[in-house]
Design a protein around this motif. Sequence first.
Motif, short mmCIF file in Angstrom:
data_model
loop_
_atom_site.label_atom_id
_atom_site.label_comp_id
_atom_site.label_asym_id
_atom_site.label_seq_id
_atom_site.Cartn_x
_atom_site.Cartn_y
_atom_site.Cartn_z
N MET A 1 55.78 57.63 0.56
CA MET A 1 54.61 57.08 1.21
C MET A 1 53.35 57.50 0.46
SD MET A 1 53.55 57.34 5.15
CE MET A 1 51.87 57.26 5.63
N ILE A 2 52.42 56.58 0.30
CA ILE A 2 51.19 56.87 -0.41
C ILE A 2 50.10 57.21 0.59
CG2 ILE A 2 49.38 55.89 -1.87
CD1 ILE A 2 51.58 54.26 -3.25
N GLN A 3 49.38 58.29 0.29
CA GLN A 3 48.28 58.75 1.14
C GLN A 3 46.99 58.65 0.33
OE1 GLN A 3 48.27 62.97 1.74
NE2 GLN A 3 46.59 62.90 3.21
N ILE A 4 45.93 58.13 0.94
CA ILE A 4 44.61 58.14 0.31
C ILE A 4 43.80 59.23 0.99
CG2 ILE A 4 42.48 56.86 -0.11
CD1 ILE A 4 44.16 54.32 -0.25
N ARG A 5 43.26 60.12 0.17
CA ARG A 5 42.51 61.26 0.69
C ARG A 5 41.33 61.55 -0.23
NH1 ARG A 5 43.63 64.77 -3.13
NH2 ARG A 5 45.72 65.29 -3.79
N ASP A 6 40.47 62.46 0.19
CA ASP A 6 39.38 62.89 -0.66
C ASP A 6 39.94 63.56 -1.91
OD1 ASP A 6 37.24 62.09 1.00
OD2 ASP A 6 37.39 63.93 2.18
N GLU A 7 39.29 63.34 -3.01
CA GLU A 7 39.67 64.00 -4.25
C GLU A 7 39.45 65.50 -4.09
OE1 GLU A 7 37.17 64.09 -8.14
OE2 GLU A 7 38.38 62.27 -8.20
N ILE A 8 40.38 66.28 -4.63
CA ILE A 8 40.24 67.74 -4.60
C ILE A 8 40.27 68.25 -6.04
CG2 ILE A 8 41.18 68.02 -2.27
CD1 ILE A 8 43.89 68.73 -3.53
N ALA A 9 39.84 69.48 -6.22
CA ALA A 9 39.70 70.04 -7.57
C ALA A 9 41.00 69.95 -8.37
CB ALA A 9 39.22 71.49 -7.48
N SER A 10 42.13 70.14 -7.72
CA SER A 10 43.40 70.10 -8.46
C SER A 10 43.77 68.69 -8.92
CB SER A 10 44.52 70.71 -7.62
OG SER A 10 44.70 69.97 -6.43
N ASP A 11 43.03 67.67 -8.48
CA ASP A 11 43.28 66.29 -8.92
C ASP A 11 42.65 65.98 -10.28
OD1 ASP A 11 44.56 65.69 -6.52
OD2 ASP A 11 42.78 64.77 -5.62
N VAL A 12 41.71 66.79 -10.73
CA VAL A 12 40.89 66.45 -11.88
C VAL A 12 41.72 66.18 -13.14
CG1 VAL A 12 39.08 67.28 -13.45
CG2 VAL A 12 38.84 67.59 -10.98
N ALA A 13 42.61 67.08 -13.51
CA ALA A 13 43.39 66.88 -14.74
C ALA A 13 44.27 65.64 -14.63
CB ALA A 13 44.23 68.11 -15.04
N ALA A 14 44.93 65.46 -13.48
CA ALA A 14 45.78 64.28 -13.28
C ALA A 14 44.95 63.00 -13.30
CB ALA A 14 46.55 64.41 -11.97
N ARG A 15 43.74 63.05 -12.73
CA ARG A 15 42.87 61.88 -12.75
C ARG A 15 42.51 61.50 -14.18
NH1 ARG A 15 37.95 63.72 -10.90
NH2 ARG A 15 37.34 63.84 -13.07
N GLU A 16 42.17 62.47 -14.98
CA GLU A 16 41.80 62.20 -16.37
C GLU A 16 42.98 61.61 -17.15
OE1 GLU A 16 38.67 62.24 -17.72
OE2 GLU A 16 38.20 62.48 -15.60
N HIS A 17 44.18 62.12 -16.92
CA HIS A 17 45.38 61.56 -17.57
C HIS A 17 45.62 60.12 -17.12
CE1 HIS A 17 46.67 65.13 -19.70
NE2 HIS A 17 46.58 65.85 -18.60
N LEU A 18 45.44 59.86 -15.84
CA LEU A 18 45.62 58.50 -15.32
C LEU A 18 44.59 57.56 -15.92
CD1 LEU A 18 46.93 56.47 -13.39
CD2 LEU A 18 45.37 57.29 -11.61
N LEU A 19 43.33 57.99 -16.00
CA LEU A 19 42.29 57.14 -16.59
C LEU A 19 42.57 56.89 -18.07
CD1 LEU A 19 39.14 58.60 -14.82
CD2 LEU A 19 40.33 56.45 -14.32
N ASP A 20 43.07 57.90 -18.77
CA ASP A 20 43.44 57.70 -20.18
C ASP A 20 44.55 56.67 -20.29
OD1 ASP A 20 41.58 59.50 -21.16
OD2 ASP A 20 43.01 61.16 -21.33
#
Length: 185
Positions: A1-20
């Motif tokens: 199941m997919i959850q949408i939540r506020d971004e947290i500090a531990s998301d930063v590296a994964a977010r950058e990899h996803l954007l790349d």
Amino acid sequence: MIQIRDEIASDVAAREHLLDACFGPGRFLKTSQRLREGRRPARGLALSAVRDEKLVGTVRLWDVETGCGRPALLLGPLAVDPALQGAGLGAMLMRTALVRAAELGNGAVLLVGDAPYYARFGFAQAKAADLYMPGPFERERFLGLELAAGALEGAAGVLRATGALDTLPEVAADIAAVAARRRAA
């Protein structure tokens, strides 16, 4: 199941990899990026989609102002894990972000993106017709949406970033990440 939540500090590296993965290194050259650099996303408007504790989607909105002083938000980037694209996660992130932006009292959202995709959320070229990005942009992809009636009426001029400045440690981390990508390329 997919959850949408506020971004947290531990998301930063994964977010950058996803954007790349979704946009490649060219994402740093976009005019929209000039409005985001060194700034924090708008309060409450940095969202992450996670499935089994893995980041699979992201959307952020940024405080900007039109040339005539009207506040607005700049949406982007919106990204979904390539393995999940086409399953409706991008639309779910968009709807969540737009509802939250309206609940927080924001009147308008602007973006540079695929007009047919964003039209289903109410975005239109006409709403951004007298607005400009502070650098090169594709006019037909510059779109606006009013969350409050009349929020973009009479809005004109070049967008300016107005969001809170990022803290030095976060900026330093971003600079280090960019430098590491350049070395790897």
